[in-house]
Write a protein that holds these residues in place. Structure first.
Motif, mmCIF file in Angstrom:
data_model
loop_
_atom_site.group_PDB
_atom_site.id
_atom_site.type_symbol
_atom_site.label_atom_id
_atom_site.label_comp_id
_atom_site.label_asym_id
_atom_site.label_seq_id
_atom_site.Cartn_x
_atom_site.Cartn_y
_atom_site.Cartn_z
ATOM 1 N N ARG A 17 40.659 79.313 77.890
ATOM 2 C CA ARG A 17 40.130 78.281 76.999
ATOM 3 C C ARG A 17 38.884 78.777 76.275
ATOM 4 N N LEU A 46 35.676 74.453 68.404
ATOM 5 C CA LEU A 46 36.933 73.902 68.901
ATOM 6 C C LEU A 46 36.651 72.583 69.610
ATOM 7 N N VAL A 47 37.338 71.529 69.186
ATOM 8 C CA VAL A 47 37.189 70.222 69.821
ATOM 9 C C VAL A 47 38.303 70.000 70.840
ATOM 10 N N LYS A 48 39.535 70.335 70.475
ATOM 11 C CA LYS A 48 40.671 70.091 71.354
ATOM 12 C C LYS A 48 41.608 71.284 71.327
ATOM 13 N N LEU A 49 41.982 71.761 72.508
ATOM 14 C CA LEU A 49 42.954 72.847 72.628
ATOM 15 C C LEU A 49 44.308 72.262 72.985
ATOM 16 N N ALA A 50 45.312 72.599 72.207
ATOM 17 C CA ALA A 50 46.662 72.109 72.484
ATOM 18 C C ALA A 50 47.114 72.587 73.861
ATOM 19 N N PRO A 51 47.791 71.746 74.624
ATOM 20 C CA PRO A 51 48.241 72.150 75.965
ATOM 21 C C PRO A 51 49.286 73.252 75.892
ATOM 22 N N THR A 105 46.962 73.752 67.779
ATOM 23 C CA THR A 105 45.507 73.642 67.927
ATOM 24 C C THR A 105 44.837 73.481 66.572
ATOM 25 N N VAL A 136 45.653 69.766 65.432
ATOM 26 C CA VAL A 136 44.967 68.677 66.115
ATOM 27 C C VAL A 136 43.460 68.702 65.849
ATOM 28 N N ASN A 137 42.983 69.822 65.331
ATOM 29 C CA ASN A 137 41.569 69.899 64.950
ATOM 30 C C ASN A 137 41.366 69.737 63.445
#
Length: 232
Positions: free
Chosen positions: A17, A32-37, A50, A53-54
């Motif tokens: 991450r 980076l705010v959110k990392l895709a799973p 990623t 979603v950002n």
């Protein structure tokens, strides 16, 4: 014999991450705010989601730039892998036991890009059991099932033996791994060490499911059950 890497052999989520965050910052100039799973997907797919979603509109050069940055960011953090990551229980003994079987070649089928897969396994001393040259990796923009077939082709080119569902075993921990084996043409030994439960792995169609890799004799026995001799 093809092994998934993350949550099958090692768990390096914290370092991964952090490397993703650094790569995202380098490529977009934003934090980076959110990392895709991950969920068993290749890095190439995770990168695109990623970005989305950002709020970043993907351009043609985003993927190669991101993967290059991710490779560099991970390499600079490889010294943290053993401190902040872990080898999955039984992984080394399982690889070692399988390596002793006649006619077995072990490689990697992973959503992780090749350089990072090498760093992850090397950090825990698992690299010595794996032929990385015939594997399939996350920078190759194919579904995992296609990557499995690519790996089989590479193994045939190197070793001269056709690899099919009769003599190829994929070991992974997710339902996506199971789907890749079923579509790509391999027997599936699922390990309930990741985020998929034993029931989910059975329902997805795994040929055999083990709770973990802590009993190398069970792993070897499973391989024997899942493969048949190839005429020479």
């Amino acid at each position: 014999m093809l092994w998934n890497v993350d949550l099958t052999l090692v768990d390096t989520a914290i370092v991964t991450r952090d490397a993703y965050a650094e790569a995202f910052r380098q490529v977009t100039g934003r934090p980076l705010v959110k990392l895709a799973p991950a969920n068993g997907r290749p890095d190439s797919e995770i990168v695109f989601e990623t970005l989305a979603v950002n709020g970043v509109v993907a351009e043609d050069d985003h993927l190669p730039r991101f993967l290059d940055a991710l490779t560099t960011a991970f390499a600079t953090r490889k010294g943290r892998l053993t401190a902040e990551g872990r080898m999955m229980p039984g992984a080394k003994d399982a690889l070692k036991a399988v390596a002793k079987l006649d006619g077995i070649v072990q490689s990697v089928l992973s959503g992780t890009i090749k350089g990072n897969a090498v760093h992850k396994l090397t950090a825990f001393g698992l690299h010595k059991y794996v032929d990385f040259g015939i594997g399939g990796y996350g920078e190759e923009v194919y579904p995992k099932a296609t990557l499995l077939q690519v790996a089989q082709g590479r193994a045939k080119d190197k070793y001269g033996t056709p690899f099919t569902s009769a003599n190829t075993v994929f070991v992974g921990d997710s339902t996506r791994d199971v789907q890749a084996a079923r579509i790509g043409g391999a027997a599936m030994l699922a390990i309930a060490s990741g985020r998929s439960t034993t029931a989910e792995l059975h329902e997805a169609g795994a040929d055999l499911v083990l709770p973990d890799l802590t009993n190398p004799s069970e792993v070897v026995s499973a391989i024997a059950r899942l493969t048949t001799p190839t005429p020479r």
